[in-house]
Design a protein around this motif. Structure first.
Motif, short mmCIF file in Angstrom:
data_model
loop_
_atom_site.label_atom_id
_atom_site.label_comp_id
_atom_site.label_asym_id
_atom_site.label_seq_id
_atom_site.Cartn_x
_atom_site.Cartn_y
_atom_site.Cartn_z
N LEU A 8 0.83 -1.20 0.00
CA LEU A 8 0.00 0.00 0.00
C LEU A 8 0.87 1.26 0.00
CD1 LEU A 8 -3.03 0.70 0.10
CD2 LEU A 8 -2.85 0.76 2.58
N LEU A 9 1.89 1.28 0.85
CA LEU A 9 2.79 2.43 0.89
C LEU A 9 3.56 2.59 -0.42
CD1 LEU A 9 4.24 2.14 4.52
CD2 LEU A 9 2.56 3.79 3.67
N HIS A 10 3.96 1.46 -1.01
CA HIS A 10 4.64 1.53 -2.30
C HIS A 10 3.73 2.13 -3.35
CE1 HIS A 10 7.37 0.50 -5.55
NE2 HIS A 10 6.37 -0.10 -6.17
N GLY A 11 2.45 1.77 -3.30
CA GLY A 11 1.50 2.34 -4.25
C GLY A 11 1.40 3.85 -4.10
N TYR A 12 1.29 4.32 -2.86
CA TYR A 12 1.21 5.76 -2.63
C TYR A 12 2.47 6.47 -3.15
CZ TYR A 12 -3.02 5.67 0.20
OH TYR A 12 -4.31 5.54 0.62
N SER A 13 3.63 5.88 -2.89
CA SER A 13 4.87 6.51 -3.34
C SER A 13 4.98 6.51 -4.86
CB SER A 13 6.07 5.80 -2.73
OG SER A 13 6.21 4.49 -3.26
N SER A 14 4.20 5.68 -5.52
CA SER A 14 4.19 5.62 -6.99
C SER A 14 3.06 6.45 -7.59
CB SER A 14 4.04 4.16 -7.46
OG SER A 14 5.09 3.36 -6.95
N GLY A 15 2.23 7.05 -6.72
CA GLY A 15 1.17 7.93 -7.20
C GLY A 15 -0.18 7.28 -7.40
N PHE A 29 -8.92 -2.41 -6.17
CA PHE A 29 -8.21 -2.05 -7.39
C PHE A 29 -7.45 -0.74 -7.18
CE2 PHE A 29 -12.51 -0.38 -7.57
CZ PHE A 29 -12.34 0.94 -7.96
N TRP A 30 -6.43 -0.52 -8.02
CA TRP A 30 -5.60 0.67 -7.93
C TRP A 30 -6.15 1.77 -8.84
CZ3 TRP A 30 -2.20 1.04 -4.14
CH2 TRP A 30 -1.63 -0.12 -3.63
N VAL A 31 -6.03 3.01 -8.40
CA VAL A 31 -6.54 4.16 -9.16
C VAL A 31 -5.39 5.14 -9.40
CG1 VAL A 31 -8.24 6.02 -9.22
CG2 VAL A 31 -8.78 3.86 -8.06
N ASP A 32 -5.30 5.63 -10.63
CA ASP A 32 -4.30 6.63 -11.00
C ASP A 32 -4.99 7.67 -11.87
OD1 ASP A 32 -2.02 8.08 -11.53
OD2 ASP A 32 -1.13 6.60 -12.88
N GLY A 113 -14.57 14.07 11.09
CA GLY A 113 -13.16 13.74 11.07
C GLY A 113 -12.64 13.48 9.68
N VAL A 114 -11.34 13.31 9.60
CA VAL A 114 -10.66 13.03 8.34
C VAL A 114 -9.48 12.12 8.65
CG1 VAL A 114 -9.27 15.13 8.59
CG2 VAL A 114 -9.53 14.09 6.32
N TYR A 115 -9.15 11.24 7.70
CA TYR A 115 -7.96 10.40 7.89
C TYR A 115 -7.20 10.29 6.59
CZ TYR A 115 -9.87 6.23 5.53
OH TYR A 115 -10.36 5.34 4.59
N GLY A 116 -5.92 9.93 6.72
CA GLY A 116 -5.09 9.79 5.54
C GLY A 116 -3.75 9.17 5.89
N VAL A 117 -2.88 9.13 4.90
CA VAL A 117 -1.58 8.49 4.99
C VAL A 117 -0.50 9.54 4.82
CG1 VAL A 117 -0.03 6.82 3.89
CG2 VAL A 117 -2.47 6.29 4.14
N THR A 118 0.60 9.40 5.58
CA THR A 118 1.72 10.33 5.44
C THR A 118 2.97 9.59 4.99
OG1 THR A 118 2.33 10.09 7.79
CG2 THR A 118 0.86 11.91 7.20
N PHE A 123 0.79 14.33 2.41
CA PHE A 123 -0.36 13.78 3.12
C PHE A 123 -1.38 13.35 2.08
CE2 PHE A 123 -4.58 13.99 4.99
CZ PHE A 123 -4.41 13.28 6.17
N PHE A 124 -1.72 12.07 2.10
CA PHE A 124 -2.67 11.51 1.15
C PHE A 124 -4.02 11.40 1.85
CE2 PHE A 124 1.57 9.80 0.52
CZ PHE A 124 1.83 10.09 -0.82
N GLY A 125 -4.88 12.37 1.61
CA GLY A 125 -6.19 12.37 2.25
C GLY A 125 -7.06 11.26 1.69
N GLU A 126 -7.62 10.46 2.56
CA GLU A 126 -8.43 9.33 2.13
C GLU A 126 -9.93 9.62 2.17
OE1 GLU A 126 -7.99 6.25 0.75
OE2 GLU A 126 -6.07 7.17 0.34
N SER A 127 -10.42 10.07 3.29
CA SER A 127 -11.86 10.31 3.38
C SER A 127 -12.14 11.18 4.60
CB SER A 127 -12.62 8.99 3.48
OG SER A 127 -14.01 9.17 3.32
#
Length: 210
Positions: A8-15, A29-32, A113-118, A123-127
């Protein structure tokens, strides 16, 4: 291929980022996106009505206090892309310090609230979710303030809704996004360190640059 927190982290680092079609769909599934939503941290728009709501108070703001509750709040709607696998994966990222939440409370009730990945200064905002009028706007105001204080340079919103556009979100091309992402990944960002500002402090810091 099994989706793991590391993948999952690798995916974020790849966009790219994961989604499910619906709550009960086991597949992910992956989204770009061809056009990517971002929130420029110096252009977040606090309207007069939101300023009044912030100054009126009656709520409290916390960070990483109820991550699971925020994810569940985001999934508590008729149509959601958050299935059980995604919920468990983000909980695992939270445990390792790669995912974070910001909560809005009325007394002891979680109302928004809001959550995401750093990763790095991204910061990747999820929802986000709201159970009271303006609760999600309050969450975003404190989130943007935190990201700016923590040295973040990229706030990825994935897509731009009318709601996000009214607050300052814009669309950029996939190529622009990947360029900004690679820059942000080389820089440090601190999500948990900055103090939670008062309403007046958050308003002042935002209006000085908007």
């Amino acid at each position: 291929m099994e989706l793991t927190p590391e993948l999952l982290l690798h995916g974020y680092s790849s966009g790219i980022f994961p989604m499910a079609e619906r709550r009960d769909d086991p597949d992910v599934f992956w989204v770009d996106p061809r056009r990517r939503g971002v929130m420029p941290l110096d252009r977040f728009h606090i309207s007069r009505s939101l300023m009044r709501r912030m100054r009126r108070g009656g709520f409290s703001v916390t960070v990483d206090t109820d991550f699971a509750g925020v994810v569940d709040g985001c999934a508590d709607r008729e149509e959601t892309w958050i299935n059980q696998e995604i919920r468990l994966l983000y909980q695992a990222l939270f445990v390792t310090g790669h995912a974070h939440s910001l909560e809005i409370w009325e007394k002891d009730e979680l109302v928004g609230g809001v959550y995401g990945v750093t990763m790095g200064a991204a910061f990747f905002g999820e929802s986000m979710f709201s159970r009271r009028t303006d609760a999600s706007k309050l969450a975003l105001a404190w989130l943007v303030d935190r990201l700016r204080l923590g040295g973040f340079t990229l706030f990825d919103t994935q897509f731009v809704t009318d709601h996000l556009a009214s607050l300052g979100a814009i669309e950029i091309s996939r190529a622009q996004y990947h360029y900004r992402l690679q820059q942000a990944l080389t820089l440090p960002g601190d999500f948990t360190g900055p103090p939670i500002g008062s309403p007046q402090e958050v308003i002042q810091r935002n209006t000085q640059t908007s």
